[in-house]
Design a protein around this motif. Structure first.
Motif, PDB file in Angstrom:
ATOM      1  N   ASP A 139      43.999  39.208  56.129  1.00 31.42           N
ATOM      2  CA  ASP A 139      44.809  40.170  55.378  1.00 31.42           C
ATOM      3  C   ASP A 139      46.290  39.847  55.561  1.00 31.42           C
ATOM      4  OD1 ASP A 139      42.959  42.583  54.414  1.00 31.42           O
ATOM      5  OD2 ASP A 139      42.191  41.798  56.315  1.00 31.42           O
ATOM      6  N   GLY A 140      47.020  39.829  54.457  1.00 33.88           N
ATOM      7  CA  GLY A 140      48.446  39.558  54.514  1.00 33.88           C
ATOM      8  C   GLY A 140      48.804  38.085  54.431  1.00 33.88           C
ATOM      9  N   ALA A 141      47.809  37.215  54.231  1.00 31.96           N
ATOM     10  CA  ALA A 141      48.069  35.771  54.209  1.00 31.96           C
ATOM     11  C   ALA A 141      48.755  35.335  52.912  1.00 31.96           C
ATOM     12  CB  ALA A 141      46.774  34.992  54.414  1.00 31.96           C
ATOM     13  N   GLY A 142      48.696  36.175  51.869  1.00 31.24           N
ATOM     14  CA  GLY A 142      49.394  35.833  50.623  1.00 31.24           C
ATOM     15  C   GLY A 142      48.489  35.476  49.456  1.00 31.24           C
ATOM     16  N   LYS A 143      47.193  35.722  49.578  1.00 34.48           N
ATOM     17  CA  LYS A 143      46.245  35.360  48.500  1.00 34.48           C
ATOM     18  C   LYS A 143      46.607  36.031  47.182  1.00 34.48           C
ATOM     19  CE  LYS A 143      42.854  37.293  50.530  1.00 34.48           C
ATOM     20  NZ  LYS A 143      43.768  37.883  51.525  1.00 34.48           N
TER      21      LYS A 143
END
Ligand SMILES: Nc1ncnc2c1ncn2[C@@H]1O[C@H](COP(=O)(O)OP(=O)(O)O)[C@@H](O)[C@H]1O
Ligand SMILES: Cc1cn([C@H]2C[C@H](O)[C@@H](COP(=O)(O)OP(=O)(O)O)O2)c(=O)[nH]c1=O
Length: 228
Positions: free
Chosen positions: A20-24
């Motif tokens: 979560d929050g990786a930028g996908k």
């Protein structure tokens, strides 16, 4: 990077993965736009979810407490409905399916993150992802998985204040460290399918990496004058 028409017209199943929050989510629409500009028909979808039934299951999964087997069964139930109703028909029409998360997330979150039995997940994966059409066919897997790899501490910083956390996003950083390792383990056993993106770079640099992966596979070509 500007991109123009590519020749491939077979169905393509591309998944976006990462903690979560990786930028996908920041790049799915951009890739859809580039592929449409290249003449492809694109379906953008997500898991958990993607069909009316699976979206109902998503609401339960993200907000209701449940035991690990129940969680895994609901995830794969939604996945099968999604495959049968959306993904397989689109691929059969020769379209591109961009899916925000798929089975690698189950191995990373339920398997590595929660410690659910990986052998049981392999069984569920095989059951949910085979026997989807009238003809016998191999287990459905993505053609390409774009893995947004980001240290959990950086992801936590990006998410802080950005949105209200759901049941998974509320987990401690140690959970996401296990999830990240889960992705690394899945990537190690399917290196041709996985493309690792260094998601710690600025947004434009992450996009450049992503576009390059598509160009290398012949699914997009750089426009004249654009950097290769
Ligand atoms: N490369 C980047 N550098 C800095 N911040 C980013 C980058 N990519 C996305 N973000 C920001 O990080 C947060 C999480 O991004 P998001 O795309 O929603 O992640 P995901 O879908 O993987 O959970 C958002 O606030 C987004 O604007
Ligand atoms: C697909 C999938 C998602 N998840 C979790 C990861 C995410 O925390 C959550 C929802 O995914 P996601 O749609 O990426 O959430 P958001 O759009 O808010 O970033 O579901 C699993 O635990 N197992 C799975 O198999």
């Amino acid at each position: 990077m500007a991109l123009e028409q590519a020749p491939a017209e077979r169905g393509l199943f591309i998944t976006f993965e990462g903690i979560d929050g990786a930028g996908k989510s920041s790049h799915i629409d951009g890739l859809a736009h580039a592929l449409r500009a290249a003449g492809r028909t694109v379906v953008v979808t997500r898991e958990p979810g993607g069909t009316p039934l699976a979206e109902k299951l998503r609401t339960l999964l993200l907000h209701d407490a449940m035991d690990p087997l129940t969680e895994a069964l609901l995830i794969f139930a939604g996945r099968r409905d999604h495959l049968r109703c959306v993904i397989e028909p689109a691929l059969a029409r020769g379209e591109v399916v961009l899916c925000d998360r798929f089975t690698d997330a189950t191995f990373a979150y339920q398997g590595a993150g929660r410690g659910f039995d990986t052998v049981a997940l392999l069984d569920l994966e095989r059951m949910a992802q085979t026997g989807l059409g009238p003809q016998p066919s191999p287990m459905r897997n993505p053609d390409l998985t774009l893995w947004f790899d980001l240290p959990p501490a950086v992801a936590a910083q990006r998410l802080a204040g950005a949105r209200v956390p759901d049941r998974f996003e509320a987990q401690p950083v140690a959970f996401f460290a296990r999830v990240a390792q889960g992705y690394a383990d899945r990537a190690a056993v399917a290196p041709q399918r996985f493309a690792r993106l260094d998601a710690a770079q600025p947004r434009e640099a992450v996009w450049a990496q992503l576009a390059d992966v598509l160009v290398q596979r012949g699914w997009l070509v750089p426009a004249a004058g654009a950097p290769a």
